[in-house]
Enzyme design. Structure first.
Site, PDB file in Angstrom:
ATOM      1  N   SER A  39      -2.960  28.112  24.690  1.00 40.88           N
ATOM      2  CA  SER A  39      -2.510  27.142  23.683  1.00 40.88           C
ATOM      3  C   SER A  39      -2.960  27.477  22.266  1.00 40.88           C
ATOM      4  CB  SER A  39      -3.017  25.739  24.044  1.00 40.88           C
ATOM      5  OG  SER A  39      -4.432  25.710  24.111  1.00 40.88           O
ATOM      6  N   ASP A 330      -7.311  18.553  17.087  1.00 45.80           N
ATOM      7  CA  ASP A 330      -7.322  17.688  18.263  1.00 45.80           C
ATOM      8  C   ASP A 330      -8.587  18.000  19.065  1.00 45.80           C
ATOM      9  OD1 ASP A 330      -6.825  19.975  19.772  1.00 45.80           O
ATOM     10  OD2 ASP A 330      -4.753  19.470  20.267  1.00 45.80           O
ATOM     11  N   HIS A 333      -8.377  22.132  19.620  1.00 48.08           N
ATOM     12  CA  HIS A 333      -7.752  23.153  18.778  1.00 48.08           C
ATOM     13  C   HIS A 333      -8.102  23.007  17.303  1.00 48.08           C
ATOM     14  CE1 HIS A 333      -5.190  22.585  22.391  1.00 48.08           C
ATOM     15  NE2 HIS A 333      -5.263  23.909  22.396  1.00 48.08           N
TER      16      HIS A 333
END
Length: 369
Positions: A39, A330, A333
């Site tokens: 991600s 978040d 990240h």
């Protein structure tokens, strides 16, 4: 099931693109960019998969040029976007699964990354339908066949050989596997030092496969300070600090990764694999956020609960008004600003950050070949 655009369609779209440029130069003269991993570098492949590991809803993308979510796990640009800018790409490589990824886009490169994946196939099983690393490499092989059909095998081979490759994977093998639940299957199978050695050996196989597929300049990032992200501060933090077990895992894993990459380069006889010490890059602003213009490196901009570190970032979450003051977007990240700091070190960092050389040095060397 997602179907790649037909080779026939790719051909005519690429031909139109070349005619529009008025150029007959070989496609291999442009440096392509390929991205693999999780991600941290996924630019939207998971948008096209039936998985919960996705970032295709607001407030993701709030600071992206279109002000809308793209599938990037960021408020704005991610690391591949910023590296693409630095190496002179006119646009960031599209997610391979994007319907827009057609003939005109093939020579730019492709992003195969998928949120939730790890080095191991059993990492991220809770996300179900994601592009595990073996599948990402299969899609890369498929890409090469499509490109060869368009440009001829010689030009396709040259484009891949001259490309820059970025691979970011490994953190999920700890966060979403070994330490996912108490007494996980992998933690019962291996003590941490043995698990790290196992991971490194499996990663070595992946990287050698990538080399055999034609990759000749590969940036390999280590894990960041996994125990210090807001999610881990909220769930596993020790006396208000970072998770000791995840920090220990990062401290074991990252040096062995560098050692393995150096060994591969020695075996091959060339500096194919370039290691990026992202643990140190992150530690710089995690340990001293104000020196980099951040208000905090502990609290996520978007989230809920302690440190905004619990659950997902959604429209119902707490949301900071100024993302530039936060190191983390978040629970897991970095913000675009933090990503920019990381990419600056990738480009110009000393050997403490980049081994055996930084990306600017690579670009200068390769321009003389």
């Amino acid at each position: 099931m997602l179907m790649a655009p037909s080779t026939f369609s790719d051909f005519w779209m690429l031909l139109a693109f070349l005619l529009a440029l008025g150029s007959t130069a070989p496609l291999a003269e442009a440096r392509a960019f390929f991205v693999f991993g999780d991600s941290l570098v996924d630019s939207g492949n998971n948008n096209y998969l039936a998985t919960t590991a996705r970032a295709d809803a607001p407030p993701y993308g709030i600071d992206y040029p279109t002000r809308s979510p793209t599938g990037r796990f960021s408020n704005g640009l991610n690391i591949p976007d910023l590296i693409g800018e630095k190496i002179g790409l006119s646009e960031s490589p599209l997610p391979y699964l994007s319907p827009e990824f057609n003939g005109r886009k093939l020579p730019i490169g492709a992003n195969f990354a998928s949120a939730g994946v790890g080095i191991l196939n059993d990492t991220g099983v809770q996300f179900v339908n994601i592009l595990r690393m073996y599948r990402q490499l299969e899609l890369f092989q498929e890409y090469k066949r499509r490109l060869s059909a368009l440009t001829g095998s010689r030009h396709a081979h040259q484009l891949v050989n001259q490309a820059l490759v970025l691979i970011t994977v490994g953190g999920n093998d700890f966060v979403n596997n070994y330490y996912l639940v108490p007494y996980s299957a992998r933690s019962r199978q291996y003590k941490l030092p043995a698990f790290v050695k196992f991971l490194i050996s499996e990663y070595r196989r992946l990287l050698m496969r990538l080399y055999k597929m034609g990759a000749r300049r590969v940036l390999v990032t280590g894990t960041g300070p996994m125990g210090c992200v807001p999610a881990e501060l909220a769930m596993r933090g020790t006396n208000g600090g970072c998770s000791e077990e995840l920090q220990s895992a990062a401290s074991l894993y990252n040096p062995q990764l560098v050692q393995m990459l150096n060994g591969l380069n020695k075996k091959i006889g060339r500096d194919i694999f370039i290691s990026a010490n992202t643990q140190r890059m992150h530690n710089d602003f995690v340990s001293n956020p104000r020196a980099f213009g951040f208000k905090t490196s502990q609290i996520a901009c978007c989230g809920q609960g302690p440190y905004n570190g619990l659950g997902l970032c959604t429209q119902l979450s707490n949301l900071c008004p100024n993302r530039a003051l936060y190191a983390f977007w978040d629970p897991f990240h970095p913000t675009e600003k933090a990503n920019r700091l990381i990419v600056e070190q990738i480009m110009t960092g000393s050997n403490e950050y980049m081994n055996p050389m930084n990306l600017s040095t690579i670009m200068a060397m390769d321009s003389r070949i």
